[in-house]
Scaffold this motif. Structure first.
Motif, PDB file in Angstrom:
ATOM      1  N   ILE A  32       1.183  -0.997  -0.060  1.00  0.00           N
ATOM      2  CA  ILE A  32       0.105   0.011  -0.042  1.00  0.00           C
ATOM      3  C   ILE A  32       0.668   1.431   0.054  1.00  0.00           C
ATOM      4  O   ILE A  32       1.351   1.763   0.901  1.00  0.00           O
ATOM      5  N   ILE A  33       0.464   2.319  -0.846  1.00  0.00           N
ATOM      6  CA  ILE A  33       1.457   3.370  -0.841  1.00  0.00           C
ATOM      7  C   ILE A  33       1.011   4.453  -0.786  1.00  0.00           C
ATOM      8  O   ILE A  33       0.125   4.804  -0.892  1.00  0.00           O
ATOM      9  N   GLY A  34       1.760   4.953   0.391  1.00  0.00           N
ATOM     10  CA  GLY A  34       1.602   6.362   0.272  1.00  0.00           C
ATOM     11  C   GLY A  34       2.137   7.721  -0.180  1.00  0.00           C
ATOM     12  O   GLY A  34       3.562   7.501   0.398  1.00  0.00           O
ATOM     13  N   GLY A  35       1.992   9.003  -0.234  1.00  0.00           N
ATOM     14  CA  GLY A  35       3.247   9.694  -0.239  1.00  0.00           C
ATOM     15  C   GLY A  35       2.880  10.903   0.370  1.00  0.00           C
ATOM     16  O   GLY A  35       4.040  11.944  -0.194  1.00  0.00           O
ATOM     17  N   HIS A  36       1.416  11.276   0.267  1.00  0.00           N
ATOM     18  CA  HIS A  36       1.060  12.150   0.933  1.00  0.00           C
ATOM     19  C   HIS A  36       2.136  13.101   2.421  1.00  0.00           C
ATOM     20  O   HIS A  36       1.592  12.348   3.149  1.00  0.00           O
ATOM     21  N   PRO A  37       2.411  13.988   2.877  1.00  0.00           N
ATOM     22  CA  PRO A  37       3.647  14.170   3.521  1.00  0.00           C
ATOM     23  C   PRO A  37       2.643  14.751   5.340  1.00  0.00           C
ATOM     24  O   PRO A  37       1.195  15.299   4.623  1.00  0.00           O
ATOM     25  N   SER A  38       3.327  14.693   6.265  1.00  0.00           N
ATOM     26  CA  SER A  38       2.937  15.038   7.206  1.00  0.00           C
ATOM     27  C   SER A  38       0.854  14.578   7.773  1.00  0.00           C
ATOM     28  O   SER A  38       0.445  15.486   8.181  1.00  0.00           O
ATOM     29  N   THR A  39       1.330  13.579   7.444  1.00  0.00           N
ATOM     30  CA  THR A  39      -0.288  13.284   7.697  1.00  0.00           C
ATOM     31  C   THR A  39      -1.232  14.017   7.152  1.00  0.00           C
ATOM     32  O   THR A  39      -2.184  14.336   8.126  1.00  0.00           O
ATOM     33  N   TYR A  40      -1.310  14.146   5.985  1.00  0.00           N
ATOM     34  CA  TYR A  40      -2.495  14.731   5.328  1.00  0.00           C
ATOM     35  C   TYR A  40      -2.364  15.823   5.690  1.00  0.00           C
ATOM     36  O   TYR A  40      -3.747  16.676   5.449  1.00  0.00           O
ATOM     37  N   SER A  41      -1.202  16.209   6.131  1.00  0.00           N
ATOM     38  CA  SER A  41      -1.853  17.730   6.354  1.00  0.00           C
ATOM     39  C   SER A  41      -1.758  19.163   5.014  1.00  0.00           C
ATOM     40  O   SER A  41      -1.412  17.940   4.418  1.00  0.00           O
ATOM     41  N   SER A  42      -1.485  19.952   4.711  1.00  0.00           N
ATOM     42  CA  SER A  42      -1.117  20.658   3.433  1.00  0.00           C
ATOM     43  C   SER A  42       0.173  20.280   2.707  1.00  0.00           C
ATOM     44  O   SER A  42       1.356  20.201   3.128  1.00  0.00           O
ATOM     45  N   TRP A  43      -0.188  19.804   1.628  1.00  0.00           N
ATOM     46  CA  TRP A  43       1.280  19.651   1.208  1.00  0.00           C
ATOM     47  C   TRP A  43       2.136  21.099  -0.084  1.00  0.00           C
ATOM     48  O   TRP A  43       3.550  20.948  -0.038  1.00  0.00           O
ATOM     49  N   GLU A  44       1.503  21.983   0.361  1.00  0.00           N
ATOM     50  CA  GLU A  44       1.791  23.065  -0.073  1.00  0.00           C
ATOM     51  C   GLU A  44       3.767  23.130   1.496  1.00  0.00           C
ATOM     52  O   GLU A  44       3.021  23.659   2.838  1.00  0.00           O
ATOM     53  N   GLY A  45       4.631  23.521   1.270  1.00  0.00           N
ATOM     54  CA  GLY A  45       5.715  23.797   2.204  1.00  0.00           C
ATOM     55  C   GLY A  45       6.300  22.861   1.752  1.00  0.00           C
ATOM     56  O   GLY A  45       7.539  22.432   2.841  1.00  0.00           O
ATOM     57  N   SER A  46       5.826  21.570   1.845  1.00  0.00           N
ATOM     58  CA  SER A  46       6.607  20.063   1.648  1.00  0.00           C
ATOM     59  C   SER A  46       7.484  20.187   1.070  1.00  0.00           C
ATOM     60  O   SER A  46       7.744  20.703  -0.048  1.00  0.00           O
ATOM     61  N   TYR A  47       8.956  19.625   1.075  1.00  0.00           N
ATOM     62  CA  TYR A  47      10.395  19.754   0.867  1.00  0.00           C
ATOM     63  C   TYR A  47       9.490  18.213  -1.634  1.00  0.00           C
ATOM     64  O   TYR A  47      10.192  19.010  -1.510  1.00  0.00           O
ATOM     65  N   LEU A  48       8.463  18.138  -0.625  1.00  0.00           N
ATOM     66  CA  LEU A  48       8.269  17.171  -2.387  1.00  0.00           C
ATOM     67  C   LEU A  48       7.790  18.295  -3.075  1.00  0.00           C
ATOM     68  O   LEU A  48       7.812  17.993  -4.420  1.00  0.00           O
ATOM     69  N   GLY A  49       6.376  18.697  -2.202  1.00  0.00           N
ATOM     70  CA  GLY A  49       5.319  19.592  -3.229  1.00  0.00           C
ATOM     71  C   GLY A  49       4.794  18.893  -4.443  1.00  0.00           C
ATOM     72  O   GLY A  49       4.643  17.464  -4.472  1.00  0.00           O
ATOM     73  N   ARG A  50       3.681  19.643  -5.505  1.00  0.00           N
ATOM     74  CA  ARG A  50       2.620  18.661  -6.145  1.00  0.00           C
ATOM     75  C   ARG A  50       3.697  18.189  -7.116  1.00  0.00           C
ATOM     76  O   ARG A  50       2.978  16.823  -6.909  1.00  0.00           O
ATOM     77  N   GLU A  51       4.270  18.134  -7.339  1.00  0.00           N
ATOM     78  CA  GLU A  51       4.663  17.182  -8.446  1.00  0.00           C
ATOM     79  C   GLU A  51       5.693  16.495  -8.049  1.00  0.00           C
ATOM     80  O   GLU A  51       5.506  15.112  -8.052  1.00  0.00           O
ATOM     81  N   GLY A  52       6.419  16.780  -7.207  1.00  0.00           N
ATOM     82  CA  GLY A  52       7.229  15.402  -6.308  1.00  0.00           C
ATOM     83  C   GLY A  52       5.649  14.000  -6.231  1.00  0.00           C
ATOM     84  O   GLY A  52       6.194  13.106  -6.249  1.00  0.00           O
ATOM     85  N   ILE A  53       4.905  14.594  -5.878  1.00  0.00           N
ATOM     86  CA  ILE A  53       3.731  13.566  -5.232  1.00  0.00           C
ATOM     87  C   ILE A  53       3.117  13.336  -6.136  1.00  0.00           C
ATOM     88  O   ILE A  53       2.597  11.799  -6.580  1.00  0.00           O
ATOM     89  N   ARG A  54       2.630  13.738  -7.307  1.00  0.00           N
ATOM     90  CA  ARG A  54       2.397  12.891  -8.351  1.00  0.00           C
ATOM     91  C   ARG A  54       2.930  11.757  -9.504  1.00  0.00           C
ATOM     92  O   ARG A  54       2.704  11.119  -9.666  1.00  0.00           O
ATOM     93  N   ARG A  55       4.856  12.760  -9.069  1.00  0.00           N
ATOM     94  CA  ARG A  55       5.431  11.257  -9.608  1.00  0.00           C
ATOM     95  C   ARG A  55       5.213  10.144  -8.740  1.00  0.00           C
ATOM     96  O   ARG A  55       5.442   9.528  -9.027  1.00  0.00           O
ATOM     97  N   LEU A  56       5.695  10.614  -7.501  1.00  0.00           N
ATOM     98  CA  LEU A  56       5.343   9.425  -6.587  1.00  0.00           C
ATOM     99  C   LEU A  56       3.881   8.292  -6.818  1.00  0.00           C
ATOM    100  O   LEU A  56       4.260   6.790  -6.719  1.00  0.00           O
ATOM    101  N   TYR A  57       2.854   9.112  -7.104  1.00  0.00           N
ATOM    102  CA  TYR A  57       1.682   8.071  -7.521  1.00  0.00           C
ATOM    103  C   TYR A  57       2.023   7.036  -8.469  1.00  0.00           C
ATOM    104  O   TYR A  57       1.336   6.623  -8.952  1.00  0.00           O
ATOM    105  N   ALA A  58       2.084   8.008  -9.482  1.00  0.00           N
ATOM    106  CA  ALA A  58       2.133   7.112 -11.130  1.00  0.00           C
ATOM    107  C   ALA A  58       2.877   6.824 -11.283  1.00  0.00           C
ATOM    108  O   ALA A  58       3.341   5.286 -12.190  1.00  0.00           O
ATOM    109  N   ASP A  59       4.636   6.489 -10.090  1.00  0.00           N
ATOM    110  CA  ASP A  59       5.349   5.658 -10.735  1.00  0.00           C
ATOM    111  C   ASP A  59       4.930   4.649 -10.125  1.00  0.00           C
ATOM    112  O   ASP A  59       5.168   2.940 -10.189  1.00  0.00           O
ATOM    113  N   ALA A  60       4.266   4.156  -8.932  1.00  0.00           N
ATOM    114  CA  ALA A  60       3.474   3.847  -8.057  1.00  0.00           C
ATOM    115  C   ALA A  60       2.864   2.641  -8.716  1.00  0.00           C
ATOM    116  O   ALA A  60       2.810   1.174  -8.988  1.00  0.00           O
ATOM    117  N   CYS A  61       2.157   3.133 -10.021  1.00  0.00           N
ATOM    118  CA  CYS A  61       1.297   3.134 -10.949  1.00  0.00           C
ATOM    119  C   CYS A  61       1.921   1.836 -11.629  1.00  0.00           C
ATOM    120  O   CYS A  61       1.954   0.973 -12.126  1.00  0.00           O
TER     121      CYS A  61
END
Length: 199
Positions: free
Chosen positions: A73-102
């Motif tokens: 089971i893959i998860g990638g959203h930071p900070s226990t589902y708090s806002s992704w704004e300000g995270s090191y990954l950012g929107r694009e990194g999180i999109r890539r993580l889930y896309a690669d998992a698929c």
């Protein structure tokens, strides 16, 4: 310990047991085989993986888990589902993580279904998998929240703006059971809410 928890769970149900306490896979995979082998031998059926170390780390953890028959089971959203704004990954990194998992054949995902801004990523996961004839399975925490009227009168209800992403959706309810003084009452309310969701 893991054996004690597995033994206790098995007194009540034969449903699959998910191990959701792996910090190691975030940035390396050196312990992957030892850990997943131990978990499988102790009766665990699935593991959550948050592979923030990149695709190579994710791929090796997925492969080691599959080698020992564990569902991933893959998860990638930071900070226990708090806002992704300000995270090191950012929107694009999180999109890539889930896309690669698929692309790696993963069909089970932890997502923040309570955040409307995350809905496009969830829909993209659905699109990718359905095109391949696969059904996505989603898990989401923070789906329920407490509304309090006095210290003892705690009511569990759906969080505003939450939605159910697809046919195969599971709520992660542990967070809703951590704080209520009357845990038995909270558990009963959660059961009724989930049963009503499923019709």
């Amino acid at each position: 310990t893991v054996p004690q928890v597995v033994g206790l769970v098995r007194e009540y149900t034969n449903k699959p047991i998910i191990y959701d306490a792996l910090p190691h896979q975030i940035d390396d995979d050196r312990e992957a085989e030892r850990i997943v082998k131990y978990l499988r031998n102790e009766g665990i059926q699935a593991v959550t993986i948050f592979p923030l170390g990149g695709r190579d780390v994710m791929e090796r953890w997925i492969q080691k888990s599959r080698d020992y028959g564990l569902e991933v089971i893959i998860g990638g959203h930071p900070s226990t589902y708090s806002s992704w704004e300000g995270s090191y990954l950012g929107r694009e990194g999180i999109r890539r993580l889930y896309a690669d998992a698929c692309l790696l054949g993963v069909t089970h995902f932890i997502v923040p279904a309570t955040q409307p801004t995350f809905k496009p990523i969830i829909e993209k996961i659905q699109e990718r998998l359905l095109q391949n004839g696969q059904e996505p399975v989603f898990f989401s925490a923070d789906y329920f929240e407490e509304s309090k009227s006095g210290m003892e009168n705690i009511h569990i209800e759906e969080r505003q703006g939450a939605y159910i992403p697809g046919k195969h959706f599971h709520t992660i309810v542990a967070s809703a059971l951590h704080t209520p003084l009357n845990i038995q009452k909270a558990a009963s309310e959660l059961y009724n809410l989930i049963a009503n969701q499923k019709g």
